[in-house]
Scaffold this motif. Structure first.
Motif, PDB file in Angstrom:
ATOM      1  N   ALA A  75       0.830  -1.201   0.000  1.00  0.00           N
ATOM      2  CA  ALA A  75       0.000   0.000   0.000  1.00  0.00           C
ATOM      3  C   ALA A  75       0.868   1.257   0.000  1.00  0.00           C
ATOM      4  O   ALA A  75       0.571   2.219  -0.724  1.00  0.00           O
ATOM      5  CB  ALA A  75      -0.938  -0.007   1.202  1.00  0.00           C
ATOM      6  N   LEU A  76       1.923   1.264   0.783  1.00  0.00           N
ATOM      7  CA  LEU A  76       2.824   2.418   0.798  1.00  0.00           C
ATOM      8  C   LEU A  76       3.475   2.622  -0.568  1.00  0.00           C
ATOM      9  O   LEU A  76       3.541   3.745  -1.076  1.00  0.00           O
ATOM     10  CB  LEU A  76       3.910   2.236   1.856  1.00  0.00           C
ATOM     11  CG  LEU A  76       3.474   2.470   3.305  1.00  0.00           C
ATOM     12  CD1 LEU A  76       4.528   1.945   4.265  1.00  0.00           C
ATOM     13  CD2 LEU A  76       3.201   3.934   3.546  1.00  0.00           C
ATOM     14  N   ARG A  77       3.961   1.545  -1.144  1.00  0.00           N
ATOM     15  CA  ARG A  77       4.661   1.627  -2.430  1.00  0.00           C
ATOM     16  C   ARG A  77       3.710   2.048  -3.558  1.00  0.00           C
ATOM     17  O   ARG A  77       4.010   2.953  -4.326  1.00  0.00           O
ATOM     18  CB  ARG A  77       5.316   0.276  -2.747  1.00  0.00           C
ATOM     19  CG  ARG A  77       6.221   0.281  -3.955  1.00  0.00           C
ATOM     20  CD  ARG A  77       6.905  -1.056  -4.171  1.00  0.00           C
ATOM     21  NE  ARG A  77       5.955  -2.121  -4.421  1.00  0.00           N
ATOM     22  CZ  ARG A  77       5.649  -3.096  -3.555  1.00  0.00           C
ATOM     23  NH1 ARG A  77       6.227  -3.163  -2.375  1.00  0.00           N
ATOM     24  NH2 ARG A  77       4.771  -4.027  -3.857  1.00  0.00           N
ATOM     25  N   LEU A  78       2.568   1.390  -3.662  1.00  0.00           N
ATOM     26  CA  LEU A  78       1.649   1.676  -4.766  1.00  0.00           C
ATOM     27  C   LEU A  78       0.878   2.977  -4.572  1.00  0.00           C
ATOM     28  O   LEU A  78       0.483   3.613  -5.540  1.00  0.00           O
ATOM     29  CB  LEU A  78       0.671   0.516  -4.954  1.00  0.00           C
ATOM     30  CG  LEU A  78       1.281  -0.817  -5.388  1.00  0.00           C
ATOM     31  CD1 LEU A  78       0.206  -1.882  -5.505  1.00  0.00           C
ATOM     32  CD2 LEU A  78       2.027  -0.660  -6.695  1.00  0.00           C
ATOM     33  N   GLY A  79       0.655   3.366  -3.330  1.00  0.00           N
ATOM     34  CA  GLY A  79      -0.116   4.569  -3.064  1.00  0.00           C
ATOM     35  C   GLY A  79       0.693   5.852  -3.144  1.00  0.00           C
ATOM     36  O   GLY A  79       0.131   6.936  -3.260  1.00  0.00           O
ATOM     37  N   LEU A  84      -5.537  11.251  -2.869  1.00  0.00           N
ATOM     38  CA  LEU A  84      -6.061  10.560  -1.691  1.00  0.00           C
ATOM     39  C   LEU A  84      -7.102   9.494  -2.016  1.00  0.00           C
ATOM     40  O   LEU A  84      -6.986   8.368  -1.514  1.00  0.00           O
ATOM     41  CB  LEU A  84      -6.610  11.567  -0.689  1.00  0.00           C
ATOM     42  CG  LEU A  84      -7.131  10.971   0.615  1.00  0.00           C
ATOM     43  CD1 LEU A  84      -6.047  10.180   1.347  1.00  0.00           C
ATOM     44  CD2 LEU A  84      -7.686  12.064   1.509  1.00  0.00           C
ATOM     45  N   PRO A  85      -8.113   9.760  -2.846  1.00  0.00           N
ATOM     46  CA  PRO A  85      -9.085   8.691  -3.126  1.00  0.00           C
ATOM     47  C   PRO A  85      -8.435   7.439  -3.730  1.00  0.00           C
ATOM     48  O   PRO A  85      -8.765   6.315  -3.344  1.00  0.00           O
ATOM     49  CB  PRO A  85     -10.065   9.343  -4.109  1.00  0.00           C
ATOM     50  CG  PRO A  85      -9.981  10.805  -3.808  1.00  0.00           C
ATOM     51  CD  PRO A  85      -8.538  11.042  -3.447  1.00  0.00           C
ATOM     52  N   ALA A  86      -7.507   7.624  -4.652  1.00  0.00           N
ATOM     53  CA  ALA A  86      -6.835   6.466  -5.254  1.00  0.00           C
ATOM     54  C   ALA A  86      -5.963   5.756  -4.223  1.00  0.00           C
ATOM     55  O   ALA A  86      -5.914   4.527  -4.184  1.00  0.00           O
ATOM     56  CB  ALA A  86      -5.998   6.911  -6.450  1.00  0.00           C
ATOM     57  N   GLY A  87      -5.277   6.530  -3.388  1.00  0.00           N
ATOM     58  CA  GLY A  87      -4.459   5.934  -2.338  1.00  0.00           C
ATOM     59  C   GLY A  87      -5.293   5.127  -1.355  1.00  0.00           C
ATOM     60  O   GLY A  87      -4.884   4.057  -0.899  1.00  0.00           O
ATOM     61  N   VAL A  90      -6.065   1.775  -2.820  1.00  0.00           N
ATOM     62  CA  VAL A  90      -4.918   0.870  -2.684  1.00  0.00           C
ATOM     63  C   VAL A  90      -4.887   0.298  -1.268  1.00  0.00           C
ATOM     64  O   VAL A  90      -4.708  -0.902  -1.073  1.00  0.00           O
ATOM     65  CB  VAL A  90      -3.597   1.605  -3.016  1.00  0.00           C
ATOM     66  CG1 VAL A  90      -2.387   0.768  -2.641  1.00  0.00           C
ATOM     67  CG2 VAL A  90      -3.551   1.974  -4.488  1.00  0.00           C
ATOM     68  N   GLU A  91      -5.077   1.172  -0.279  1.00  0.00           N
ATOM     69  CA  GLU A  91      -5.082   0.721   1.111  1.00  0.00           C
ATOM     70  C   GLU A  91      -6.210  -0.270   1.371  1.00  0.00           C
ATOM     71  O   GLU A  91      -6.011  -1.300   2.032  1.00  0.00           O
ATOM     72  CB  GLU A  91      -5.216   1.917   2.040  1.00  0.00           C
ATOM     73  CG  GLU A  91      -5.216   1.539   3.511  1.00  0.00           C
ATOM     74  CD  GLU A  91      -5.363   2.756   4.387  1.00  0.00           C
ATOM     75  OE1 GLU A  91      -4.350   3.406   4.652  1.00  0.00           O
ATOM     76  OE2 GLU A  91      -6.510   3.051   4.790  1.00  0.00           O
ATOM     77  N   ASP A  92      -7.391   0.020   0.843  1.00  0.00           N
ATOM     78  CA  ASP A  92      -8.531  -0.874   1.052  1.00  0.00           C
ATOM     79  C   ASP A  92      -8.275  -2.245   0.438  1.00  0.00           C
ATOM     80  O   ASP A  92      -8.643  -3.270   1.017  1.00  0.00           O
ATOM     81  CB  ASP A  92      -9.804  -0.248   0.469  1.00  0.00           C
ATOM     82  CG  ASP A  92     -11.037  -1.052   0.829  1.00  0.00           C
ATOM     83  OD1 ASP A  92     -11.286  -1.234   2.047  1.00  0.00           O
ATOM     84  OD2 ASP A  92     -11.733  -1.512  -0.095  1.00  0.00           O
ATOM     85  N   ALA A  93      -7.623  -2.275  -0.706  1.00  0.00           N
ATOM     86  CA  ALA A  93      -7.285  -3.565  -1.331  1.00  0.00           C
ATOM     87  C   ALA A  93      -6.348  -4.350  -0.416  1.00  0.00           C
ATOM     88  O   ALA A  93      -6.496  -5.570  -0.274  1.00  0.00           O
ATOM     89  CB  ALA A  93      -6.635  -3.337  -2.692  1.00  0.00           C
ATOM     90  N   GLY A  94      -5.416  -3.667   0.222  1.00  0.00           N
ATOM     91  CA  GLY A  94      -4.525  -4.337   1.176  1.00  0.00           C
ATOM     92  C   GLY A  94      -5.285  -4.857   2.382  1.00  0.00           C
ATOM     93  O   GLY A  94      -5.046  -5.972   2.851  1.00  0.00           O
ATOM     94  N   TRP A  95      -6.217  -4.054   2.876  1.00  0.00           N
ATOM     95  CA  TRP A  95      -7.015  -4.491   4.020  1.00  0.00           C
ATOM     96  C   TRP A  95      -7.823  -5.738   3.670  1.00  0.00           C
ATOM     97  O   TRP A  95      -7.889  -6.687   4.459  1.00  0.00           O
ATOM     98  CB  TRP A  95      -7.959  -3.369   4.475  1.00  0.00           C
ATOM     99  CG  TRP A  95      -8.756  -3.784   5.671  1.00  0.00           C
ATOM    100  CD1 TRP A  95      -8.395  -3.693   6.977  1.00  0.00           C
ATOM    101  CD2 TRP A  95     -10.047  -4.410   5.651  1.00  0.00           C
ATOM    102  NE1 TRP A  95      -9.372  -4.214   7.772  1.00  0.00           N
ATOM    103  CE2 TRP A  95     -10.411  -4.671   6.982  1.00  0.00           C
ATOM    104  CE3 TRP A  95     -10.928  -4.781   4.639  1.00  0.00           C
ATOM    105  CZ2 TRP A  95     -11.609  -5.275   7.332  1.00  0.00           C
ATOM    106  CZ3 TRP A  95     -12.123  -5.383   4.994  1.00  0.00           C
ATOM    107  CH2 TRP A  95     -12.455  -5.619   6.323  1.00  0.00           C
TER     108      TRP A  95
END
Length: 122
Positions: A75-79, A84-87, A90-95
């Motif tokens: 999430a850190l790397r891809l975000g 912010l919405p796209a980031g 990415v975080e939600d996909a990790g969760w």
């Protein structure tokens, strides 16, 4: 000379473009306390304690869920650099990756039982 090792790319990401430009163009030396204040370094340790401090940090990180760590790194790397919405996507996909993992179940159980987790890594 121009900074090598990514200096012209990494420093602006840590301290901002204007501050990085001043440091790079002036080539002035920065003392440890100023480097920390600028955000160039995260932690200062006593002379000779760097290896011990690094190993302690590595131990704290390694004690966490491998599945969770992989998801957070991704999430850190891809975000990075996304709005912010796209980031957040990415975080939600990790969760979602870890939400039903064995590591999550073990983490909840260990917390409830007040014990250290034994991560299955899945």
């Amino acid at each position: 000379m121009i900074p090598g090792g990514g200096g012209t790319q990494l420093l602006p990401r840590r301290v901002g473009a204007a501050r990085a430009a001043e440091l790079i163009f002036s080539a002035r030396r920065v003392l440890a306390e100023e480097a920390r204040a600028l955000g160039m370094v995260d932690e200062l340790v006593a002379p000779g304690e760097d290896r011990t401090a690094a190993l302690e940090l590595a131990g704290r990180i390694a004690a966490n869920s491998p599945v969770g760590l992989r998801a957070a790194k991704r999430a850190l790397r891809l975000g990075h650099g996304l709005d912010l919405p796209a980031g957040l996507e990415v975080e939600d996909a990790g969760w979602r990756t870890i939400a039903f993992s064995g590591d999550r179940a073990e983490g909840v159980a260990a917390f409830n039982e007040k014990r250290k987790p034994e991560w299955p890594g899945v």
